[in-house]
Design a protein around this motif. Structure first.
Motif, PDB file in Angstrom:
ATOM      1  N   ALA A   5       0.853  -1.157   0.127  1.00 32.52           N
ATOM      2  CA  ALA A   5       0.001  -0.100  -0.039  1.00 32.52           C
ATOM      3  C   ALA A   5       0.861   1.236  -0.155  1.00 32.52           C
ATOM      4  CB  ALA A   5      -0.832  -0.041   1.211  1.00 32.52           C
ATOM      5  N   ASN A   6       1.840   1.233   0.790  1.00 38.76           N
ATOM      6  CA  ASN A   6       2.922   2.479   0.603  1.00 38.76           C
ATOM      7  C   ASN A   6       3.464   2.603  -0.515  1.00 38.76           C
ATOM      8  OD1 ASN A   6       4.543   4.617   2.247  1.00 38.76           O
ATOM      9  ND2 ASN A   6       6.118   3.079   1.924  1.00 38.76           N
ATOM     10  N   HIS A   7       3.894   1.657  -1.232  1.00 43.71           N
ATOM     11  CA  HIS A   7       4.732   1.649  -2.332  1.00 43.71           C
ATOM     12  C   HIS A   7       3.665   1.971  -3.397  1.00 43.71           C
ATOM     13  CE1 HIS A   7       8.474   0.825  -4.378  1.00 43.71           C
ATOM     14  NE2 HIS A   7       7.943   0.616  -5.394  1.00 43.71           N
ATOM     15  N   ALA A   8       2.365   1.530  -3.361  1.00 43.23           N
ATOM     16  CA  ALA A   8       1.246   2.217  -4.508  1.00 43.23           C
ATOM     17  C   ALA A   8       1.363   3.603  -4.371  1.00 43.23           C
ATOM     18  CB  ALA A   8       0.042   1.421  -4.178  1.00 43.23           C
ATOM     19  N   GLN A   9       1.186   4.135  -3.187  1.00 42.13           N
ATOM     20  CA  GLN A   9       1.101   5.545  -3.039  1.00 42.13           C
ATOM     21  C   GLN A   9       2.352   6.436  -3.502  1.00 42.13           C
ATOM     22  OE1 GLN A   9      -0.333   7.458   0.521  1.00 42.13           O
ATOM     23  NE2 GLN A   9      -1.441   5.626   1.194  1.00 42.13           N
ATOM     24  N   GLN A  10       3.413   5.551  -3.377  1.00 39.00           N
ATOM     25  CA  GLN A  10       4.710   6.320  -4.069  1.00 39.00           C
ATOM     26  C   GLN A  10       4.764   6.308  -5.634  1.00 39.00           C
ATOM     27  OE1 GLN A  10       8.168   4.475  -2.061  1.00 39.00           O
ATOM     28  NE2 GLN A  10       7.433   4.668  -0.203  1.00 39.00           N
ATOM     29  N   LEU A  11       4.281   5.314  -6.092  1.00 39.08           N
ATOM     30  CA  LEU A  11       4.328   5.208  -7.459  1.00 39.08           C
ATOM     31  C   LEU A  11       3.267   6.286  -8.033  1.00 39.08           C
ATOM     32  CD1 LEU A  11       4.121   1.169  -8.037  1.00 39.08           C
ATOM     33  CD2 LEU A  11       5.719   2.713  -8.770  1.00 39.08           C
ATOM     34  N   ALA A  12       2.070   6.326  -7.421  1.00 35.57           N
ATOM     35  CA  ALA A  12       1.149   7.451  -8.008  1.00 35.57           C
ATOM     36  C   ALA A  12       1.689   8.508  -8.046  1.00 35.57           C
ATOM     37  CB  ALA A  12      -0.122   7.171  -7.028  1.00 35.57           C
ATOM     38  N   ALA A  13       2.594   9.172  -6.704  1.00 37.75           N
ATOM     39  CA  ALA A  13       2.941  10.502  -6.596  1.00 37.75           C
ATOM     40  C   ALA A  13       3.903  10.560  -7.558  1.00 37.75           C
ATOM     41  CB  ALA A  13       3.546  10.201  -5.244  1.00 37.75           C
ATOM     42  N   ALA A  14       4.660   9.561  -8.282  1.00 43.15           N
ATOM     43  CA  ALA A  14       5.568   9.537  -9.250  1.00 43.15           C
ATOM     44  C   ALA A  14       5.001   9.546 -10.602  1.00 43.15           C
ATOM     45  CB  ALA A  14       6.620   8.412  -9.169  1.00 43.15           C
ATOM     46  N   GLY A  15       3.820   9.526 -10.566  1.00 46.01           N
ATOM     47  CA  GLY A  15       3.156   9.755 -11.899  1.00 46.01           C
ATOM     48  C   GLY A  15       2.558   8.232 -12.627  1.00 46.01           C
ATOM     49  N   GLU A  17       0.428   5.378 -13.444  1.00 49.90           N
ATOM     50  CA  GLU A  17      -1.060   5.058 -13.405  1.00 49.90           C
ATOM     51  C   GLU A  17      -1.396   3.534 -13.114  1.00 49.90           C
ATOM     52  OE1 GLU A  17      -3.201   7.777 -16.899  1.00 49.90           O
ATOM     53  OE2 GLU A  17      -1.982   6.225 -17.481  1.00 49.90           O
ATOM     54  N   ILE A  18      -1.882   3.429 -12.049  1.00 47.39           N
ATOM     55  CA  ILE A  18      -1.990   2.255 -11.270  1.00 47.39           C
ATOM     56  C   ILE A  18      -3.330   1.816 -10.867  1.00 47.39           C
ATOM     57  CG2 ILE A  18       0.342   2.229 -10.419  1.00 47.39           C
ATOM     58  CD1 ILE A  18      -0.706   3.012  -7.531  1.00 47.39           C
ATOM     59  N   PHE A  19      -3.549   0.434 -10.541  1.00 46.16           N
ATOM     60  CA  PHE A  19      -4.622  -0.131 -10.266  1.00 46.16           C
ATOM     61  C   PHE A  19      -4.594  -1.590  -9.644  1.00 46.16           C
ATOM     62  CE2 PHE A  19      -4.166  -1.985 -14.135  1.00 46.16           C
ATOM     63  CZ  PHE A  19      -4.807  -3.192 -14.112  1.00 46.16           C
ATOM     64  N   PRO A  20      -5.563  -1.752  -8.326  1.00 47.07           N
ATOM     65  CA  PRO A  20      -5.318  -2.965  -7.719  1.00 47.07           C
ATOM     66  C   PRO A  20      -5.513  -4.199  -8.423  1.00 47.07           C
ATOM     67  CG  PRO A  20      -6.975  -1.597  -6.646  1.00 47.07           C
ATOM     68  CD  PRO A  20      -6.616  -1.121  -8.118  1.00 47.07           C
ATOM     69  N   LEU A  21      -4.825  -5.210  -8.082  1.00 48.46           N
ATOM     70  CA  LEU A  21      -4.829  -6.752  -8.673  1.00 48.46           C
ATOM     71  C   LEU A  21      -4.865  -7.828  -7.636  1.00 48.46           C
ATOM     72  CD1 LEU A  21      -1.685  -6.537 -11.035  1.00 48.46           C
ATOM     73  CD2 LEU A  21      -3.882  -6.127 -11.668  1.00 48.46           C
ATOM     74  N   ARG A  22      -5.597  -8.703  -7.953  1.00 53.70           N
ATOM     75  CA  ARG A  22      -5.744 -10.221  -7.382  1.00 53.70           C
ATOM     76  C   ARG A  22      -4.858 -11.079  -8.002  1.00 53.70           C
ATOM     77  NH1 ARG A  22     -10.711 -10.719  -7.064  1.00 53.70           N
ATOM     78  NH2 ARG A  22     -11.058  -9.988  -4.716  1.00 53.70           N
ATOM     79  N   GLY A  23      -3.718 -11.243  -7.465  1.00 54.09           N
ATOM     80  CA  GLY A  23      -2.726 -11.801  -8.089  1.00 54.09           C
ATOM     81  C   GLY A  23      -2.149 -11.303  -9.450  1.00 54.09           C
ATOM     82  N   LYS A  24      -2.526 -11.648 -10.548  1.00 57.44           N
ATOM     83  CA  LYS A  24      -2.184 -10.937 -11.597  1.00 57.44           C
ATOM     84  C   LYS A  24      -3.098 -10.345 -12.413  1.00 57.44           C
ATOM     85  CE  LYS A  24       0.826 -14.196 -13.248  1.00 57.44           C
ATOM     86  NZ  LYS A  24       1.707 -14.685 -14.169  1.00 57.44           N
ATOM     87  N   ALA A  25      -4.501 -10.586 -12.085  1.00 58.22           N
ATOM     88  CA  ALA A  25      -5.718 -10.094 -12.762  1.00 58.22           C
ATOM     89  C   ALA A  25      -6.255  -9.014 -12.090  1.00 58.22           C
ATOM     90  CB  ALA A  25      -6.833 -11.167 -12.830  1.00 58.22           C
ATOM     91  N   PRO A  26      -7.191  -8.143 -12.664  1.00 60.51           N
ATOM     92  CA  PRO A  26      -7.555  -6.949 -12.036  1.00 60.51           C
ATOM     93  C   PRO A  26      -8.521  -7.506 -10.866  1.00 60.51           C
ATOM     94  CG  PRO A  26      -7.930  -6.671 -14.421  1.00 60.51           C
ATOM     95  CD  PRO A  26      -7.376  -8.072 -14.186  1.00 60.51           C
ATOM     96  N   ARG A  64      -5.039   6.117  -2.383  1.00 56.82           N
ATOM     97  CA  ARG A  64      -5.093   5.742  -1.030  1.00 56.82           C
ATOM     98  C   ARG A  64      -6.298   4.858  -0.527  1.00 56.82           C
ATOM     99  NH1 ARG A  64      -4.901  10.632   0.173  1.00 56.82           N
ATOM    100  NH2 ARG A  64      -2.686  11.073   0.058  1.00 56.82           N
ATOM    101  N   GLN A  65      -7.468   5.408  -1.111  1.00 58.27           N
ATOM    102  CA  GLN A  65      -8.797   4.624  -0.778  1.00 58.27           C
ATOM    103  C   GLN A  65      -8.709   3.242  -1.137  1.00 58.27           C
ATOM    104  OE1 GLN A  65     -12.335   6.817  -2.096  1.00 58.27           O
ATOM    105  NE2 GLN A  65     -11.686   8.642  -0.852  1.00 58.27           N
ATOM    106  N   TRP A  66      -8.251   3.038  -2.641  1.00 50.59           N
ATOM    107  CA  TRP A  66      -8.218   1.528  -3.004  1.00 50.59           C
ATOM    108  C   TRP A  66      -7.354   0.751  -1.906  1.00 50.59           C
ATOM    109  CZ3 TRP A  66      -7.082   2.728  -8.926  1.00 50.59           C
ATOM    110  CH2 TRP A  66      -8.314   2.737  -9.664  1.00 50.59           C
ATOM    111  N   TRP A  67      -6.238   1.026  -1.760  1.00 53.16           N
ATOM    112  CA  TRP A  67      -5.364   0.333  -0.965  1.00 53.16           C
ATOM    113  C   TRP A  67      -5.575   0.146   0.606  1.00 53.16           C
ATOM    114  CZ3 TRP A  67      -3.769   0.987  -5.905  1.00 53.16           C
ATOM    115  CH2 TRP A  67      -3.267  -0.289  -6.618  1.00 53.16           C
TER     116      TRP A  67
END
Length: 307
Positions: A5-15, A17-26, A64-67
């Motif tokens: 979750a922390n890394h997801a926010q860092q990636l978004a802050a770096a620009g 475009e991300i979204f959550p996965l279950r394994g390797k699928a959306p 932030r909400q997603w994670w």
């Protein structure tokens, strides 16, 4: 907050475009299941989540909400525009084919590289390239190309089969320029110019193209070229198809009788957000069998009818 979750926010802050996965699928279920009037039509503009890679965003509050709600979800990163990812899958011969390419053309530059959590040496090489259509059809088995229409699993996501994390390879943290030899290899070749085809009809009935599209099955069109059905009966809406060297879970789907291709690793045009490309059976047959020459394809089919 979890490390992911922390890394997801860092990636978004770096620009990114991300979204959550279950394994390797959306993670999110489709916003428009079959029967919904927007099924196969909506490109993520309805305001709901559940559009796969089209959900990807760099909006800090959304991420932030997603994670917060899904703290252990893996991270899917949409491939940025102007970047292509070369996906090497050793299980399908990708390492050997990559070695052969390097031996013939030279090494890839030291670039942003992600190591798969599978632990078999699989890698994602991120490379800057012109924002134009590319095709990985000539790369060979085990080598896949991902563009802005697709996504990759980002570190420190956990591989669902091994429980080990994806990680960054030591080296650059930004994509370097794609070498000319690889860009040339990935640039689709324009079909030869031919005189306009005449309209071909059989008696007073429909044209051969329309007849073929109406009477042939998608297995007739794709099966001869090593494609296989991965879901559905192959022809009904929602059926999924995989091309011979596929490393993802789906290469194309059938909607409204047309084939929509998502993998750039085939001779067939890729459908993208804002530019949907649905292929009839006849057009797909012409592209796969006659390099897109509709006249030659029609003549071949007429020869079968005459025989």
């Amino acid at each position: 907050m979890t490390a992911i979750a922390n890394h997801a926010q860092q990636l978004a802050a770096a620009g990114w475009e991300i979204f959550p996965l279950r394994g390797k699928a959306p993670l999110f279920k489709t916003a428009h299941p079959q029967g919904d009037p927007l099924w196969g039509v909506c490109k993520g503009t309805c305001g709901r989540i559940g559009h796969g890679v089209l959900d990807a965003t760099s909006d800090a509050e959304t991420v932030r909400q997603w994670w917060r709600q899904n703290p252990t979800a893996n991270i899917g990163g949409r491939v940025p525009k102007g970047v292509a990812v070369l996906d090497v899958d050793p299980r399908s011969g990708g390492a050997d084919n990559m070695t052969a390419l390097v031996r013939e053309h030279g090494r890839l530059p030291s670039t942003l590289t992600v190591i798969s959590g599978r632990g078999d040496g699989g890698r994602h090489f991120y490379l800057r390239c012109p924002d134009r259509p590319l095709s990985g059809a000539g790369l060979g088995s085990g080598l896949d190309l991902k563009t802005h229409a697709g996504y990759c699993v980002l570190p420190p996501s956990i591989h669902p089969d091994t429980g080990h994390p994806y990680r960054m390879q030591d080296g650059p943290r930004r994509p370097e320029r794609m070498p000319d030899w690889l860009l040339t290899l990935l640039t689709p070749q324009a079909p030869p110019q031919r005189p306009p085809a005449k309209v071909v009809t059989i008696g007073a009935g429909p044209g051969i193209a329309d007849r073929y599209s109406a009477e042939a099955s998608w297995n007739d069109v794709l099966g001869a070229h090593g494609w296989r059905c991965a879901g559905g009966d192959g022809d009904s809406d929602g059926s999924r198809w995989l091309h011979p060297a596929a490393t993802s879970s789906v290469s194309a789907t059938v909607r409204h009788g047309l084939l929509f291709v998502y993998s750039p690793n085939t001779p067939l045009p890729v459908t993208e957000s804002g530019n949907p490309v649905g292929l009839t059976r006849f057009r797909a047959y012409a592209l796969l069998t006659h390099h897109g020459d509709m006249s030659a394809a029609a003549k071949t089919l007429l020869g079968r009818v005459a025989a």
